[in-house]
Write a protein that holds these residues in place. Structure first.
Motif, PDB file in Angstrom:
ATOM      1  N   ILE A  34     -21.243-117.725  -2.859  1.00 39.86           N
ATOM      2  CA  ILE A  34     -20.881-118.993  -2.256  1.00 39.86           C
ATOM      3  C   ILE A  34     -19.422-119.221  -2.586  1.00 39.86           C
ATOM      4  O   ILE A  34     -19.052-119.310  -3.754  1.00 39.86           O
ATOM      5  CB  ILE A  34     -21.755-120.117  -2.812  1.00 39.86           C
ATOM      6  CG1 ILE A  34     -23.206-119.852  -2.417  1.00 39.86           C
ATOM      7  CG2 ILE A  34     -21.281-121.455  -2.280  1.00 39.86           C
ATOM      8  CD1 ILE A  34     -24.192-120.756  -3.100  1.00 39.86           C
ATOM      9  N   PRO A  35     -18.581-119.258  -1.573  1.00 38.35           N
ATOM     10  CA  PRO A  35     -17.145-119.373  -1.834  1.00 38.35           C
ATOM     11  C   PRO A  35     -16.830-120.669  -2.555  1.00 38.35           C
ATOM     12  O   PRO A  35     -17.441-121.701  -2.300  1.00 38.35           O
ATOM     13  CB  PRO A  35     -16.535-119.396  -0.433  1.00 38.35           C
ATOM     14  CG  PRO A  35     -17.572-118.839   0.468  1.00 38.35           C
ATOM     15  CD  PRO A  35     -18.873-119.219  -0.142  1.00 38.35           C
ATOM     16  N   ARG A  36     -15.872-120.567  -3.459  1.00 35.95           N
ATOM     17  CA  ARG A  36     -15.457-121.762  -4.195  1.00 35.95           C
ATOM     18  C   ARG A  36     -14.896-122.805  -3.240  1.00 35.95           C
ATOM     19  O   ARG A  36     -15.121-123.986  -3.381  1.00 35.95           O
ATOM     20  CB  ARG A  36     -14.375-121.376  -5.207  1.00 35.95           C
ATOM     21  CG  ARG A  36     -14.872-121.342  -6.624  1.00 35.95           C
ATOM     22  CD  ARG A  36     -13.738-121.050  -7.570  1.00 35.95           C
ATOM     23  NE  ARG A  36     -13.368-119.641  -7.569  1.00 35.95           N
ATOM     24  CZ  ARG A  36     -14.092-118.701  -8.140  1.00 35.95           C
ATOM     25  NH1 ARG A  36     -15.229-119.014  -8.712  1.00 35.95           N
ATOM     26  NH2 ARG A  36     -13.697-117.449  -8.123  1.00 35.95           N
ATOM     27  N   ASP A  37     -14.142-122.310  -2.291  1.00 38.95           N
ATOM     28  CA  ASP A  37     -13.469-123.198  -1.363  1.00 38.95           C
ATOM     29  C   ASP A  37     -14.192-123.128  -0.025  1.00 38.95           C
ATOM     30  O   ASP A  37     -14.377-122.047   0.532  1.00 38.95           O
ATOM     31  CB  ASP A  37     -12.009-122.734  -1.217  1.00 38.95           C
ATOM     32  CG  ASP A  37     -11.178-123.775  -0.496  1.00 38.95           C
ATOM     33  OD1 ASP A  37     -11.732-124.484   0.360  1.00 38.95           O
ATOM     34  OD2 ASP A  37      -9.985-123.877  -0.804  1.00 38.95           O
ATOM     35  N   SER A  38     -14.587-124.287   0.505  1.00 42.73           N
ATOM     36  CA  SER A  38     -15.388-124.266   1.731  1.00 42.73           C
ATOM     37  C   SER A  38     -14.579-123.799   2.936  1.00 42.73           C
ATOM     38  O   SER A  38     -15.143-123.526   3.992  1.00 42.73           O
ATOM     39  CB  SER A  38     -15.975-125.651   1.995  1.00 42.73           C
ATOM     40  OG  SER A  38     -14.929-126.567   2.210  1.00 42.73           O
ATOM     41  N   LEU A  43     -21.043-119.116   3.231  1.00 47.09           N
ATOM     42  CA  LEU A  43     -21.534-118.005   2.424  1.00 47.09           C
ATOM     43  C   LEU A  43     -20.680-116.787   2.780  1.00 47.09           C
ATOM     44  O   LEU A  43     -20.318-116.590   3.937  1.00 47.09           O
ATOM     45  CB  LEU A  43     -23.004-117.724   2.753  1.00 47.09           C
ATOM     46  CG  LEU A  43     -23.795-116.874   1.755  1.00 47.09           C
ATOM     47  CD1 LEU A  43     -23.900-117.567   0.414  1.00 47.09           C
ATOM     48  CD2 LEU A  43     -25.197-116.597   2.271  1.00 47.09           C
ATOM     49  N   ALA A  44     -20.335-115.998   1.795  1.00 51.49           N
ATOM     50  CA  ALA A  44     -19.488-114.843   2.038  1.00 51.49           C
ATOM     51  C   ALA A  44     -20.205-113.586   1.560  1.00 51.49           C
ATOM     52  O   ALA A  44     -20.988-113.629   0.626  1.00 51.49           O
ATOM     53  CB  ALA A  44     -18.161-114.990   1.315  1.00 51.49           C
ATOM     54  N   SER A  45     -19.930-112.492   2.230  1.00 52.91           N
ATOM     55  CA  SER A  45     -20.509-111.233   1.799  1.00 52.91           C
ATOM     56  C   SER A  45     -19.421-110.209   1.548  1.00 52.91           C
ATOM     57  O   SER A  45     -18.387-110.187   2.221  1.00 52.91           O
ATOM     58  CB  SER A  45     -21.466-110.687   2.853  1.00 52.91           C
ATOM     59  OG  SER A  45     -21.901-109.400   2.446  1.00 52.91           O
ATOM     60  N   THR A  80     -18.103-116.560  12.310  1.00 53.25           N
ATOM     61  CA  THR A  80     -17.838-115.566  11.281  1.00 53.25           C
ATOM     62  C   THR A  80     -16.346-115.280  11.269  1.00 53.25           C
ATOM     63  O   THR A  80     -15.663-115.446  12.278  1.00 53.25           O
ATOM     64  CB  THR A  80     -18.554-114.231  11.569  1.00 53.25           C
ATOM     65  OG1 THR A  80     -18.147-113.782  12.871  1.00 53.25           O
ATOM     66  CG2 THR A  80     -20.049-114.379  11.520  1.00 53.25           C
ATOM     67  N   GLU A  81     -15.887-114.837  10.117  1.00 52.46           N
ATOM     68  CA  GLU A  81     -14.461-114.542  10.024  1.00 52.46           C
ATOM     69  C   GLU A  81     -14.272-113.453   8.983  1.00 52.46           C
ATOM     70  O   GLU A  81     -15.030-113.369   8.013  1.00 52.46           O
ATOM     71  CB  GLU A  81     -13.727-115.833   9.667  1.00 52.46           C
ATOM     72  CG  GLU A  81     -12.729-115.681   8.542  1.00 52.46           C
ATOM     73  CD  GLU A  81     -12.194-117.018   8.075  1.00 52.46           C
ATOM     74  OE1 GLU A  81     -11.119-117.367   8.558  1.00 52.46           O
ATOM     75  OE2 GLU A  81     -12.834-117.663   7.224  1.00 52.46           O
ATOM     76  N   ILE A  82     -13.316-112.603   9.235  1.00 52.27           N
ATOM     77  CA  ILE A  82     -12.997-111.577   8.251  1.00 52.27           C
ATOM     78  C   ILE A  82     -11.785-112.049   7.481  1.00 52.27           C
ATOM     79  O   ILE A  82     -10.774-112.421   8.081  1.00 52.27           O
ATOM     80  CB  ILE A  82     -12.692-110.237   8.948  1.00 52.27           C
ATOM     81  CG1 ILE A  82     -13.907-109.812   9.765  1.00 52.27           C
ATOM     82  CG2 ILE A  82     -12.336-109.172   7.938  1.00 52.27           C
ATOM     83  CD1 ILE A  82     -13.645-108.634  10.671  1.00 52.27           C
ATOM     84  N   ILE A  88     -16.660-110.976   4.630  1.00 50.17           N
ATOM     85  CA  ILE A  88     -17.169-111.589   5.850  1.00 50.17           C
ATOM     86  C   ILE A  88     -17.606-112.991   5.478  1.00 50.17           C
ATOM     87  O   ILE A  88     -18.504-113.171   4.657  1.00 50.17           O
ATOM     88  CB  ILE A  88     -18.368-110.826   6.435  1.00 50.17           C
ATOM     89  CG1 ILE A  88     -18.021-109.349   6.589  1.00 50.17           C
ATOM     90  CG2 ILE A  88     -18.761-111.425   7.780  1.00 50.17           C
ATOM     91  CD1 ILE A  88     -19.190-108.495   7.052  1.00 50.17           C
ATOM     92  N   ASN A  89     -16.953-113.970   6.063  1.00 52.93           N
ATOM     93  CA  ASN A  89     -17.299-115.358   5.766  1.00 52.93           C
ATOM     94  C   ASN A  89     -18.137-115.926   6.893  1.00 52.93           C
ATOM     95  O   ASN A  89     -17.755-115.857   8.056  1.00 52.93           O
ATOM     96  CB  ASN A  89     -16.026-116.196   5.603  1.00 52.93           C
ATOM     97  CG  ASN A  89     -15.203-115.741   4.403  1.00 52.93           C
ATOM     98  OD1 ASN A  89     -15.727-115.092   3.492  1.00 52.93           O
ATOM     99  ND2 ASN A  89     -13.932-116.059   4.411  1.00 52.93           N
TER     100      ASN A  89
END
Length: 570
Positions: A34-38, A43-45, A80-82, A88-89
Motif C-alpha cells: 500500500i503506497p505511503r502516498d495516495s 495498491l502497488a505491485s 493503472t500507471e507505471i 504498477i500502481n
RNA sequence: GCCCUCGUAGCUCAGUUGGAUAGAGCACAGGAUUCCUAAUCCUGGGGUCACAGGUUCAAUUCCUGUCGGGGGCACCA
C-alpha cells in the motif's frame, strides 16, 4: 482487497505466458504494497521489478505487458500507471470498494479459509502445578490463545492443550513442602525443605485443607484419623511417604484448579489437559522409547541411555535414561509429542518461554527420528517478561517465594488491558512490565481507544434509530458520495482487514491484528471528528451510516478475534 | 568459548517478508466542542534504522564481522 486484485493479476500473467509475451517458468509471488502516498494509487505491485532478471526485459516494459493482459469485466480497476523503476500502481473503482465492504457483511467477514480444516494442536502455558501463574505465564497464555483464535478464524480446527508436569522432581518438592505446611497447620514446629517452595499460597492452601488432607492419608493407610497435635505428628512420622504423596497430589490438583481460574480471568480457555503422569502410566513414554530403540537410535554409555539426536540436527546427543534408572524430562517429552501426533494432528504448535529455546532442536530431532515431518512441529518462543516496579527490577520466582501473580495484575489493571498489553508486542521481543506504570496507564491503555470507537458507532446507531433512519447494506448504499479523504482512508483500511488477518495467521503473529485495530480506530475517530454522519442530505447520511456499519463489523470481529470485550457504551 | 535472539525518535514499540520521502503511542509545546460520546481530533519539533563491509537496479529488511542487551549450552525440570 489483495485477494481480489491477486486473481486479476495472476490471470494476466497466465495470459501473457500463453500469448508468448512472457516466459514465466514459474508464477512469481505477487507482492503488493500500500503506497505511503495516495498519489501512487491504492495498491502497488512490484511484480515487474521482480521479473526483470529472469525475463531479460526492462521492468517498465514488463509492467506494460501485464497491464495489457488484464481482463477486468467488472471494471474493478479504475486506472493503472507505471511508475518509477517499474511499479504498477492501481487505482480502484467504486465497484471495487463496494465489493470489499460487501465481503465484510458475510459470515467470515471476508476472511479466506486458509486452514481448510487442518487440525492444529496449540500447547501453551503448561506451567507446573506448583504455584499460581505469574505475569510471565500471562504472556504465554495470551499469545497462545491469540494464535489459537487466529487459526480458528482462518479455517483451522484448533485444539488448545495444557500439559501438566505432574511427575518428577518438582512434584516431589511440592509434596515435601506441602507436607511441611500441613504439619505447621497442626501446630508443629517444622521447616520446609531447603529447596522447597516457600510461597505463602501453600501455607493458606494447606491450612485450609488440613482436615481433608489428614482424612485422606488416614483412609489410604486404613487407620483412624488421629486427634491432638502430638498424635498427628506421630502419625505423620509413621506414614511419611504416603502423607507426602497425598499432600502433593492434593496441592497439585488444587493449584491446577487455581491456574485454570487465573486463565479464565484472562479469557483463556483450554480444550484439553494432558497429565505427564498418566502418559507415563499408560506406557506412552515407554512405547516411544521402544520405537527409537528398535530403530537403532538409542545407545548405552557411562551407564545411561542416550538418544542419537545428532543424527537429526541436534548439536549433541541427549540422555533419556539416567544411570540411576530415572527417565529424563526429555524422555517424557518425546513420549508426549509422539502421542500428540498419533492423535491425528496435522500440525503441532508449542509455545515456550525463550529460556527453553535450546530445547527445540532435540524435540524436533526426536520427532524426525520417529518418522514425522519436521514441518509439522513448530515452536513459538515468548521472551521472558522483566518485571519492574517504578523502574526497579522485581525479583521473582517460586524459590524466592516473592511473587507478583498474574491474578494480582489482572485484578488491578483489568483483563482487556492486560491482554492488549501483551498482544501489542511481537512474541519474540523482550518486554518490560512495569507494575506501577501498568496500573497508572491502565486507564489510558490503547485498548480503550479501540473499544471507544466501537462504542461511538453504537451511539450513532442509537441516535439513527430514534431518528427513524435505516442503515443500508453495502450493496445498495450510495457509496459514491463518500469522497472526503477521511472516508476514503477508512474504506481502504476496512478493505485490508481480511488480508491482515490472513498474514497474521500465516505468521502466527496476533500483534498484527492489534496494530490493525488501533489503526482502524484512529481512522474512524478522525473521520468522526471531521464529518458528521447524519446530515440533512439523506443520501450522504445513508452512505456514512453504511461506512460506520462496516467499521463496526470489523471492530467487533477484530476485538473478538484477539479476545477482547466489545462494549456498546463506555 | 560456542549457539540463539534482539538493537529503529527522549521512552515503549510497529515497519506490509528486498521497493518510492522510515511510522504510531507516550512525553513536550500550541490549538479544536451552539450539533451523532472530548476515553476524541488537529498542528509542531524531533532519526547516521547500533557500527563496518558485502550481495542487488534497489537493504531498516538478506549475508559476514564488530560492539551492546537478553537467553541457552546438565545423567535439572
Amino acid at each position: 482487497m489483495r485477494q481480489r486484485l491477486e486473481g486479476l493479476l495472476r490471470q494476466a500473467l497466465t495470459r501473457s505466458k500463453e500469448g508468448g509475451a512472457l516466459k514465466l517458468e514459474s508464477l512469481p509471488p505477487l507482492i503488493f504494497e500500500i503506497p505511503r502516498d495516495s498519489k501512487f494509487g491504492d495498491l502497488a505491485s512490484t511484480v515487474a521489478l521482480g521479473l526483470a532478471k529472469s525475463e531479460r526485459m526492462k521492468p517498465r516494459d514488463i509492467a506494460q505487458l501485464i497491464i495489457d493482459h488484464i481482463d477486468d469485466p467488472d471494471e474493478l480497476i479504475a486506472d493503472t500507471e507505471i511508475a518509477g523503476p517499474g511499479y504498477i500502481n492501481f487505482r480502484f473503482s467504486s465497484n471495487f470498494w463496494r465489493r470489499c465492504l460487501m465481503d465484510l457483511e458475510t459470515d467470515a467477514c471476508g476472511i479466506a479459509d486458509q486452514g481448510q480444516g487442518r487440525k492444529v494442536l496449540v500447547e501453551f502455558v503448561s506451567a507446573n502445578p506448583t504455584g499460581p501463574l505469574h505475569v510471565g505465564h500471562g504472556r504465554g497464555a495470551v499469545l497462545g490463545d491469540g494464535v489459537s483464535r487466529l487459526l480458528a478464524a482462518t479455517g483451522y480446527s484448533v485444539t488448545r492443550e495444557y500439559y501438566i508436569n505432574d511427575a518428577g522432581k518438582q512434584i516431589d518438592t511440592l509434596a515435601a513442602s506441602s507436607l511441611a505446611r500441613l504439619r505447621q497447620a497442626f501446630g508443629e514446629e517444622c521447616d520446609i525443605p531447603e529447596d522447597g517452595y516457600p510461597g505463602e499460597y501453600l501455607v493458606e492452601l494447606m491450612t485450609e485443607q488440613r482436615d481433608t488432607a489428614l482424612a485422606q492419608i488416614a483412609a489410604e493407610v486404613k487407620a483412624p484419623v488421629p486427634e491432638g497435635a502430638s498424635a498427628v505428628a506421630a502419625f505423620l512420622d509413621e506414614h511419611g511417604d504416603v502423607a507426602a504423596r497425598v499432600c502433593g497430589e492434593l496441592a497439585a490438583t488444587l493449584l491446577l484448579a487455581r491456574i485454570v481460574d487465573d486463565m479464565s480471568a484472562l479469557a483463556v480457555q483450554m480444550d484439553t489437559f494432558v497429565s505427564e503422569r498418566e502418559l507415563r502410566d499408560k506406557g506412552v513414554v515407554g512405547k516411544a522409547l521402544d520405537e527409537l530403540q528398535s530403530a537403532g537410535f538409542l545407545y548405552e554409555e557411562d551407564g545411561a541411555r542416550w538418544f542419537r539426536s545428532t543424527d537429526f540436527g541436534d548439536e549433541k546427543d541427549r540422555v533419556i535414561e539416567r544411570s540411576d534408572g530415572a527417565l529424563t524430562y526429555f524422555a517424557a517429552d518425546i513420549g508426549y509429542h509422539r502421542e500428540k501426533l498419533s492423535r491425528g494432528f496435522d500440525e503441532l504448535i508449542d509455545i515456550w518461554g525463550a529460556d527453553h529455546h535450546g530445547y527445540i532442536a532435540r524435540v524436533a530431532a526426536s520427532l524426525r527420528a520417529l518418522g514425522a515431518d519436521a514441518e509439522r512441529f513448530r515452536v513459538l518462543l515468548v521472551q521472558l517478561v522483566r518485571l519492574t516496579r517504578g523502574g526497579e527490577p522485581v525479583r521473582m520466582g517460586k524459590r524466592s517465594g516473592e511473587f507478583v501473580t498474574l491474578r494480582e495484575v489482572v485484578d488491578e489493571v483489568g483483563a482487556d488491558a492486560t491482554r492488549f498489553f501483551f498482544l501489542m508486542r511481537k512474541g519474540d521481543s523482550q518486554l518490560d512490565f512495569d507494575l506501577d506504570l501498568a496500573v497508572k496507564q491502565s486507564s489510558e491503555n490503547p485498548v480503550f481507544y479501540v473499544q471507544y470507537a466501537h462504542a461511538r458507532i453504537c451511539s450513532i446507531f442509537r441516535q439513527a434509530e430514534s431518528d427513524g433512519l435505516t442503515i443500508p447494506d453495502a450493496e445498495s448504499a450510495p457509496l459514491h458520495r463518500l469522497e472526503a479523504a477521511t472516508e476514503q482512508e477508512l474504506i481502504k483500511t476496512l478493505a485490508i482487514y481480511a488480508d491482515t488477518v490472513a498474514e497474521a495467521a500465516a505468521e502466527r503473529e496476533p500483534h498484527r491484528v492489534v496494530f490493525y485495530l488501533t489503526d482502524l480506530a484512529a481512522r474512524f475517530h478522525r473521520f468522526y471528528n471531521q464529518e458528521r454522519v447524519m446530515v440533512d442530505d439523506a443520501e450522504l447520511s445513508a452512505a456514512r451510516l453504511c461506512l460506520a456499519r462496516s467499521t463496526q463489523i470489523v471492530l467487533r470481529h477484530g476485538l473478538k478475534l484477539v479476545g477482547l470485550g466489545v462494549p456498546e457504551t463506555m
